[in-house]
Design a protein around this motif. Structure first.
Motif, mmCIF file in Angstrom:
data_model
loop_
_atom_site.group_PDB
_atom_site.id
_atom_site.type_symbol
_atom_site.label_atom_id
_atom_site.label_comp_id
_atom_site.label_asym_id
_atom_site.label_seq_id
_atom_site.Cartn_x
_atom_site.Cartn_y
_atom_site.Cartn_z
ATOM 1 N N ASP A 43 68.420 73.345 52.276
ATOM 2 C CA ASP A 43 67.451 72.313 52.640
ATOM 3 C C ASP A 43 67.423 71.244 51.552
ATOM 4 O OD1 ASP A 43 66.741 73.584 54.997
ATOM 5 O OD2 ASP A 43 65.262 74.844 53.976
ATOM 6 N N TYR A 44 68.570 70.658 51.290
ATOM 7 C CA TYR A 44 68.698 69.610 50.297
ATOM 8 C C TYR A 44 69.242 68.350 50.969
ATOM 9 C CZ TYR A 44 68.760 73.510 46.918
ATOM 10 O OH TYR A 44 68.467 74.621 46.193
ATOM 11 N N SER A 45 68.857 67.206 50.421
ATOM 12 C CA SER A 45 69.562 65.976 50.769
ATOM 13 C C SER A 45 70.529 65.693 49.626
ATOM 14 C CB SER A 45 68.583 64.809 50.957
ATOM 15 O OG SER A 45 67.952 64.485 49.738
ATOM 16 N N PHE A 46 71.652 65.150 49.979
ATOM 17 C CA PHE A 46 72.703 64.968 48.988
ATOM 18 C C PHE A 46 73.412 63.660 49.272
ATOM 19 C CE2 PHE A 46 76.791 66.115 46.908
ATOM 20 C CZ PHE A 46 76.275 66.537 45.688
ATOM 21 N N SER A 47 73.774 62.921 48.238
ATOM 22 C CA SER A 47 74.478 61.652 48.460
ATOM 23 C C SER A 47 75.652 61.508 47.500
ATOM 24 C CB SER A 47 73.532 60.455 48.294
ATOM 25 O OG SER A 47 73.155 60.286 46.946
ATOM 26 N N TYR A 48 76.714 60.956 48.035
ATOM 27 C CA TYR A 48 77.880 60.553 47.243
ATOM 28 C C TYR A 48 77.983 59.037 47.332
ATOM 29 C CZ TYR A 48 79.945 65.301 47.828
ATOM 30 O OH TYR A 48 80.206 66.645 47.852
#
Length: 205
Positions: A43-48
């Motif tokens: 339940d994480y948001s992640f961005s590259y």
């Protein structure tokens, strides 16, 4: 279950990109993000964010947000630096001590990028990243900025000027693909026009 999920989409990935999947998971592990057998998803948001430069280097910013993401155990600079050994590459890690961890890698050769394949041909860069390594996470954003304008974006990705963005990359299938120019064609044309005063303004003065 989780291990089986990781292999689900691999048949659709070209062989040259299959090796990127474990490499991506290795880097995610340094951020405490690699999928574990104990959970089917995070339940994480992640961005590259990838910024490709004309000199064939790329800067990468990775941000994870979620419960305890910024803790010392989950956001350890030493672990992240171990994934990038080149002396010319700089790694910085910022944590708020709570729910956010950001790692920035600068000066990385496009050939040494473990997260995506970036190639240069003629006057364009092409970005390719397997989506199968992103399916474990609640929400993933991938943003790629080229030196010049974007000409191609795969799937549900959007293009705006020199940037390609997938706002829900975890839902994509196959390969995230974008193509963009290796130089900003507007700089010379725009610069000469901007520096030239208009005749009407000259007369009015």
């Amino acid at each position: 279950i989780t291990r089986r999920l990781g292999a689900m989409r691999l048949p659709s990935i070209p062989r040259r990109l299959v090796a990127l999947v474990p490499a991506i998971l290795m880097v995610l592990a340094s951020l405490g993000l690699a999928p574990a057998a104990s959970a089917a998803s995070y339940d994480y948001s992640f961005s590259y964010e990838f910024e490709i430069h004309e000199n064939k280097t790329v800067d990468i910013t990775m941000t994870r947000k979620g419960e305890d993401a910024g803790s010392k155990s989950n956001c350890n600079p030493d672990d992240i630096e171990d994934s990038f050994k080149d002396d010319d590459v700089k790694v910085s890690v910022k944590s708020d001590g709570g729910d956010s961890c950001t790692a920035k890698i600068t000066g990385l050769s496009i050939k040494d990028n473990p997260l995506a394949e970036i190639t240069h041909e003629d006057d364009s860069f092409t970005f390719e990243m397997p989506a199968s390594s992103l399916q474990y996470y609640d929400q993933v954003t991938v943003k790629v900025t080229f030196p010049g304008s974007v000409s191609k974006v795969s799937g549900d990705g959007k293009k705006s000027g020199s940037t390609a963005t997938w706002n829900n990359a975890q839902d994509e299938t196959g390969i995230l693909t974008a193509k963009g120019a290796d130089h900003d064609s507007s700089r010379k044309a725009g610069g000469s026009a901007a520096s030239r005063p208009s005749s009407s303004s000259a007369r009015s003065g």
